[in-house]
Design an enzyme around this catalytic site. Sequence first.
Site, PDB file in Angstrom:
ATOM      1  N   SER A  50       0.789  -1.237   0.000  1.00 44.90           N
ATOM      2  CA  SER A  50       0.000   0.000   0.000  1.00 44.90           C
ATOM      3  C   SER A  50       0.817   1.281   0.000  1.00 44.90           C
ATOM      4  O   SER A  50       0.243   2.372  -0.064  1.00 44.90           O
ATOM      5  CB  SER A  50      -0.965   0.006   1.191  1.00 44.90           C
ATOM      6  OG  SER A  50      -2.067  -0.836   0.936  1.00 44.90           O
ATOM      7  N   LYS A  53       0.071   3.701  -2.796  1.00 45.07           N
ATOM      8  CA  LYS A  53      -0.932   4.758  -2.728  1.00 45.07           C
ATOM      9  C   LYS A  53      -0.295   6.152  -2.703  1.00 45.07           C
ATOM     10  O   LYS A  53      -0.957   7.150  -3.015  1.00 45.07           O
ATOM     11  CB  LYS A  53      -1.834   4.550  -1.516  1.00 45.07           C
ATOM     12  CG  LYS A  53      -2.708   3.299  -1.578  1.00 45.07           C
ATOM     13  CD  LYS A  53      -3.588   3.172  -0.351  1.00 45.07           C
ATOM     14  CE  LYS A  53      -4.549   1.998  -0.463  1.00 45.07           C
ATOM     15  NZ  LYS A  53      -3.905   0.695  -0.306  1.00 45.07           N
ATOM     16  N   SER A 291      -5.784   3.563   4.375  1.00 41.27           N
ATOM     17  CA  SER A 291      -5.329   2.664   3.310  1.00 41.27           C
ATOM     18  C   SER A 291      -6.515   2.076   2.541  1.00 41.27           C
ATOM     19  O   SER A 291      -6.638   0.862   2.350  1.00 41.27           O
ATOM     20  CB  SER A 291      -4.462   1.531   3.881  1.00 41.27           C
ATOM     21  OG  SER A 291      -3.588   1.027   2.892  1.00 41.27           O
ATOM     22  N   LYS A 402       3.259   6.257   5.118  1.00 36.45           N
ATOM     23  CA  LYS A 402       2.277   5.315   4.584  1.00 36.45           C
ATOM     24  C   LYS A 402       2.783   3.908   4.835  1.00 36.45           C
ATOM     25  O   LYS A 402       3.927   3.581   4.547  1.00 36.45           O
ATOM     26  CB  LYS A 402       2.082   5.530   3.074  1.00 36.45           C
ATOM     27  CG  LYS A 402       1.040   4.601   2.449  1.00 36.45           C
ATOM     28  CD  LYS A 402      -0.341   4.956   2.926  1.00 36.45           C
ATOM     29  CE  LYS A 402      -1.324   3.821   2.663  1.00 36.45           C
ATOM     30  NZ  LYS A 402      -1.201   2.719   3.644  1.00 36.45           N
TER      31      LYS A 402
END
Length: 462
Positions: A50, A53, A291, A402
């Site tokens: 993720s 992203k 997320s 993140k």
Amino acid sequence: MPQITKADISIPTLMNTLPDGTALGFLAKNLDENRIIANYQDSNLMLPASTQKILTALVAKLVLQEQFQFETSLLTTAKIQNNTLKGNLIIKFTGDPDFTSDQLYKLLSQLKQKGIHKISGDLILDTAVFIGHDRGLGWIWNDLTMCFNSPPSAANIDNNCFYVELDANQPIGQLAKINIPSKYPIQVFGRIPIVNKNEAAFCQLDVIVHDNNRYQLKGCLAPHNKSFGLSFAVQDPNAYIAEIIKRQLARLNIEFKGKILQPHNSQKGDILAQHFSKPLPELIKKMLKKSDNQIADSLFRTIAFHYYNRPATFQLGAKAVEQILSSKAGIKFKNTIMADGSGLSRHNLISAQTMLQALEYIIQNENSLHLLDSFPIAGVDGTLSGRGSMIKEPLVKNISAKTGALKGVYNLAGFMTNKYGQKVAFVQFINGYSTGSLDQKTKRAPLVQFENKLYNALYQEK
């Protein structure tokens, strides 16, 4: 290339805490001094999970306007006569990942406010903004029934996810009861015997998907004192939302007996009603903090739709993201492989070097991008709120990053402020992480130890 210093941070030494066989790619840079302060295998291609992203968020900011909103609208080419829409009703979907059944009801209720009590024509679902598969290449097949893998389709409602309740509070030898909320136009069936705990270990509960949004449960269960919920991803979003629309029209006492059509080409007509999603900054914040996969992959294809002005596939989304970041942000992708915007795909491959370029661009252009506030903050919110390696000072509240997690993958990409008030950008790609037979409670212990030592060292580094 900035000089690589002889910092006290010895990555190979710290890696001794990680399980044998773990692969690591790591890169950290003091942005104030333009100096690499730690690196290890930073050119190796790794699964980003993720952290992907971050790229999606950056491109969305570069291509879509701050005021961008997904639009869901009711259109028609017909006239309203005697409380009847004398022709077709077009519902135009554009991939709103936050669209809910309540919002759909409010949208359809505006027909009633315009005096429409009957639709004499057909219902046309316009989903032409996206084409091709509604899942990315490399998504794991046996996760496709999970809600985190719900298809980010043009027609998206309640995250394309539904819930059922399983009642296993039955005597051994009897069958569990499946309770389906009436609001869901799906079928869930199966024979799930109640067995003793020893036997239950040999018959895992599973689900088989059939056409027309039908789900068959298989396996067995040990007795449970209380009912529990199961959530599943909708497999045919267009059929699912079509049934919900028909039910809501009936609830509004709007007569409809026509067909439901799904043409491939975009439809035009006069606007009867519109619904707009939250603006882009709010969607990005939810995407990064929580997320959210559906927001990421809806934006991924939406970016391609706006950039190329044509219906978008996942492949076109990948082409758009690489082209935009190369031309506008100067990011060099080299042998990077991009399959989606969420990081779910096992086809994705990227190096720590490439991801760090994106982080540097974000910092350099934060005055116009306004992305930093969207990153999870250690010990505070989002997916970093309870990360055990960062819940104590000086790391708590001092790392914005993140996360990225798949089976065997534990990644981080973001920023910290070091002991001297300087901004540090870092990328951590951990792939192939396995503790074998250790249970859920203990398998992260080596990871927590590694991260805590590493980021405390980064904080102290000068």
